[in-house]
Scaffold this motif. Structure first.
Motif, short mmCIF file in Angstrom:
data_model
loop_
_atom_site.label_atom_id
_atom_site.label_comp_id
_atom_site.label_asym_id
_atom_site.label_seq_id
_atom_site.Cartn_x
_atom_site.Cartn_y
_atom_site.Cartn_z
N GLY A 106 0.81 -1.21 0.00
CA GLY A 106 0.00 0.00 0.00
C GLY A 106 0.84 1.26 0.00
N LEU A 107 1.95 1.24 0.75
CA LEU A 107 2.87 2.37 0.74
C LEU A 107 3.49 2.55 -0.64
CD1 LEU A 107 4.73 1.84 4.15
CD2 LEU A 107 3.09 3.65 3.61
N GLY A 108 3.82 1.44 -1.31
CA GLY A 108 4.38 1.53 -2.65
C GLY A 108 3.40 2.13 -3.63
N CYS A 109 2.13 1.70 -3.57
CA CYS A 109 1.11 2.27 -4.46
C CYS A 109 0.91 3.76 -4.19
CB CYS A 109 -0.21 1.52 -4.29
SG CYS A 109 -0.19 -0.17 -4.91
N GLY A 110 0.89 4.13 -2.90
CA GLY A 110 0.76 5.55 -2.57
C GLY A 110 1.92 6.37 -3.08
N SER A 111 3.13 5.82 -3.00
CA SER A 111 4.30 6.54 -3.50
C SER A 111 4.26 6.67 -5.01
CB SER A 111 5.58 5.80 -3.08
OG SER A 111 5.69 5.75 -1.67
N LEU A 112 3.78 5.64 -5.69
CA LEU A 112 3.66 5.70 -7.15
C LEU A 112 2.70 6.79 -7.57
CD1 LEU A 112 4.76 4.19 -9.65
CD2 LEU A 112 2.70 2.75 -9.55
N LEU A 113 1.62 6.95 -6.82
CA LEU A 113 0.67 8.03 -7.11
C LEU A 113 1.29 9.40 -6.87
CD1 LEU A 113 -3.06 8.22 -6.24
CD2 LEU A 113 -1.57 10.01 -5.35
N GLN A 114 2.15 9.49 -5.86
CA GLN A 114 2.73 10.79 -5.52
C GLN A 114 3.79 11.26 -6.53
OE1 GLN A 114 3.58 11.71 -1.23
NE2 GLN A 114 3.16 9.53 -0.97
N MET A 115 4.39 10.33 -7.25
CA MET A 115 5.53 10.70 -8.10
C MET A 115 5.25 11.86 -9.06
SD MET A 115 7.38 7.03 -8.87
CE MET A 115 8.31 7.74 -10.22
N PRO A 116 4.11 11.89 -9.77
CA PRO A 116 3.88 13.05 -10.65
C PRO A 116 3.54 14.33 -9.91
CG PRO A 116 2.51 11.14 -11.25
CD PRO A 116 3.04 10.90 -9.90
N LEU A 117 3.18 14.22 -8.62
CA LEU A 117 2.64 15.36 -7.89
C LEU A 117 3.57 15.90 -6.81
CD1 LEU A 117 -0.92 13.82 -7.33
CD2 LEU A 117 -0.22 15.40 -9.14
N ALA A 118 4.50 15.09 -6.33
CA ALA A 118 5.34 15.51 -5.20
C ALA A 118 6.74 14.93 -5.37
CB ALA A 118 4.73 15.04 -3.88
N ASN A 119 7.68 15.50 -4.62
CA ASN A 119 9.05 15.02 -4.64
C ASN A 119 9.27 14.12 -3.43
OD1 ASN A 119 11.86 14.66 -4.69
ND2 ASN A 119 12.19 16.67 -5.59
N ILE A 120 9.46 12.83 -3.67
CA ILE A 120 9.62 11.86 -2.58
C ILE A 120 11.04 11.32 -2.53
CG2 ILE A 120 7.19 11.19 -2.66
CD1 ILE A 120 8.05 8.70 -4.25
N SER A 121 11.99 12.06 -3.07
CA SER A 121 13.31 11.50 -3.32
C SER A 121 14.37 11.90 -2.31
CB SER A 121 13.79 11.95 -4.71
OG SER A 121 13.83 13.37 -4.76
N ALA A 122 14.23 13.03 -1.63
CA ALA A 122 15.33 13.60 -0.87
C ALA A 122 14.96 13.82 0.59
CB ALA A 122 15.77 14.93 -1.49
N ALA A 123 16.00 13.88 1.43
CA ALA A 123 15.87 14.21 2.85
C ALA A 123 14.85 13.30 3.53
CB ALA A 123 15.54 15.69 3.01
N GLU A 124 13.92 13.89 4.32
CA GLU A 124 13.02 13.07 5.12
C GLU A 124 12.07 12.23 4.27
OE1 GLU A 124 11.18 17.17 4.75
OE2 GLU A 124 13.14 16.35 5.24
N LEU A 125 11.63 12.76 3.13
CA LEU A 125 10.73 11.98 2.27
C LEU A 125 11.48 10.89 1.53
CD1 LEU A 125 8.28 14.70 0.91
CD2 LEU A 125 8.14 13.28 2.95
N GLY A 126 12.73 11.15 1.16
CA GLY A 126 13.56 10.10 0.59
C GLY A 126 13.81 8.99 1.59
N LEU B 183 11.84 8.17 4.09
CA LEU B 183 10.58 7.44 4.25
C LEU B 183 10.39 6.43 3.13
CD1 LEU B 183 7.85 7.47 5.97
CD2 LEU B 183 6.95 8.83 4.06
N PHE B 184 10.56 6.87 1.89
CA PHE B 184 10.32 5.99 0.75
C PHE B 184 11.32 4.84 0.69
CE2 PHE B 184 11.34 4.79 -3.63
CZ PHE B 184 10.11 4.26 -4.02
N TRP B 185 12.61 5.16 0.72
CA TRP B 185 13.62 4.13 0.50
C TRP B 185 13.74 3.18 1.69
CZ3 TRP B 185 14.72 2.80 -4.06
CH2 TRP B 185 14.79 3.72 -5.09
N THR B 186 13.41 3.64 2.89
CA THR B 186 13.45 2.74 4.04
C THR B 186 12.45 1.60 3.86
OG1 THR B 186 14.22 4.41 5.61
CG2 THR B 186 13.00 2.55 6.51
#
Length: 472
Positions: free
Chosen positions: A430-450, A452-455
């Motif tokens: 579910g987290l993976g699907c949510g991250s996939l939806l966020q990719m066109p809309l938000a930056n999930i790559s760096a710092a605290e969001l990076g 969260l995603f990569w962990t």
């Protein structure tokens, strides 16, 4: 002969010897909490001296937690990242605004502490594309390219800052894949979010009703235009984080994890204030991400019943929030914006960013490297979403490969859920699907969001314990 009592006002050596062993048996996140208490107490007296103390303290606490275990370190890292911006604002209020954000380097340095454990990956005997490292390796190469472009242009500060924020979460994910235990890590994440969520949620609601003086001060000096106004009922809640996007994204992930992986009697008091603060952040991308994650969980027998209760509870909570006059106007406007489609102001801004990049063929072809653009400055193009970020920094071709690495990791998290069927794997999916939806809309790559995603992408790569079924 009996021991004589210590003189009044003096602590005996036996007492101090008894306190220290207890202190050094505390979990890492509790030591991080003591560090925050120390820095907040120092701020009115010591001023800017609290900044290096905090940065050094983060490294010390990180070393302490890593000596305990990888899952203790994971809890400590999440605690530091979630509350470091709050500590920074308090110190800035007393010592003056720090545009560089020195204190935020502390948590980033903390996740690099276990890096020496990766030496085995460069000994020539380990294939970096094994163990689920392939997506991480692809993104690492692309980030190295963006750093090289920045260095080639002479932008040393941009290269160092951008590389640290992008590289550190990737390195930490590789460490977890090499050293972590899947069940213990996901349990540790659920436990720490159960502690973090109510604190961030309650503070976020208080921030919306009457923002504290340090939050008002920070909003006046920082050009964070998305955080609203430093006035009661005019703030887009960002709680203890740096902005509504970071707060809402982390909170949405935490709600999903705690709701499914903790007992209901413990999850409910943690989720309720966090869900209200998530609404008050007015960050629709996180709302959609959470909704998609819960809907994904309805596809599986182990999580279907609970996901139905969670969806109903969140919908009921949203309707109740709309009946509160102080919340009604802001929330109703955001909910109504879903029906506007391309007429929505945010959607128009994102489409305009694509037009701007397409009109600059050379920079869009090769990329401009890491940039520290300030959207609060007139003429500076905002960077919304992973597509725009990768295209701008890395160019069309390399940016496409970088996006492929993120999408690969998201899809693998979802596919693992179908293979495993365990509740923990389903939540990761579910987290993976949510991250996939966020990719066109938000930056999930760096710092605290990076982080969260990569962990969680890394945890999904780890083998499951076959011997025991511990899912709720």
């Amino acid at each position: 002969m009996t021991d004589m009592a210590s003189p009044p006002g003096r602590i005996s050596s036996g007492t101090s010897a008894g306190i220290l062993p207890i202190l050094f048996k505390l979990p890492g996140w509790m030591m991080a909490a003591l560090l925050f208490a120390l820095v907040l107490a120092m701020a009115p007296v010591a001023g800017s001296l609290a900044r290096p103390v905090f940065a050094a303290g983060c490294i010390a606490v990180g070393c302490y937690a890593w000596r305990q275990s990888p899952h203790s370190h994971l809890q400590t890292v999440f605690f530091l990242f979630c509350f470091a911006p709050f500590a920074r604002r308090v110190v800035d209020y007393y010592a003056g605004f720090d545009s560089i954000g020195i204190m935020l380097i502390g948590p980033l340095a903390t996740i690099l502490i276990p890096t020496p454990r990766l030496i085995r990956l460069i000994d020539g005997r380990t294939n970096p594309f094994e163990k689920g490292l392939a997506p991480i390796t692809v993104v690492l190469i692309c980030v190295a390219y963006a750093a090289f472009i920045s260095l080639f242009k002479g932008a040393w500060m941009d290269a160092s800052a951008g590389a640290l924020k992008w590289f550190a979460p990737l390195i930490y994910a590789m460490v977890l894949i090499e050293t972590g235990d899947r069940d213990r890590l996901i349990d540790a994440a659920a436990q720490i979010f159960q502690i973090i969520l109510p604190i961030m949620g309650l503070y976020g609601v208080f921030q919306y009703v009457d923002p504290p003086s340090w939050d008002r001060y920070w909003m006046e000096f920082a050009t964070t235009v998305t955080a609203g106004l430093p006035l009661p009922y005019e703030v887009r809640v960002y709680s203890t984080l740096n902005g509504p996007a970071s707060f809402a994204t982390i909170t949405a992930a935490g709600i999903l994890i705690v709701s499914f992986l903790r007992p209901p009697l413990l999850a409910i008091p943690a989720v309720i204030p966090a869900a209200l603060a998530l609404l008050l952040s007015q960050y629709r991308t996180a709302w959609l991400s959470l909704a998609l994650g819960i809907l994904f969980c309805t596809l599986f027998a182990k999580t279907r019943t609970r996901s139905g209760f969670i969806l109903a509870a969140l919908a009921l909570g949203g309707m109740i929030a709309l009946t509160i006059p102080e919340f009604n106007d802001a929330l109703l406007a955001r909910f109504q914006s879903f029906s506007e489609g391309t007429q929505d102001g945010s959607a128009q801004e994102r489409l305009q960013e694509f037009v701007i990049l397409w009109s600059e063929p050379w920079s869009s072809l090769f990329g401009v490297g890491f940039t520290v653009g300030d959207p609060g400055v007139a003429g500076t193009m905002p960077v919304d979403g992973m597509i725009i970020a990768c295209w701008l920094m890395m160019g069309m071709m390399v940016g496409f490969f970088c996006l492929s690495g993120f999408a690969w990791a998201c899809l693998r998290m979802a596919l693992n859920a179908f293979r495993s069927q365990r509740a923990s794997a389903v939540v990761l999916g579910g987290l993976g699907c949510g991250s996939l939806l966020q990719m066109p809309l938000a930056n999930i790559s760096a710092a605290e969001l990076g982080l969260l995603f990569w962990t969680f992408a890394a945890i999904a790569c780890l083998p499951e314990q076959k011997s025991a079924e511990r899912d709720t």
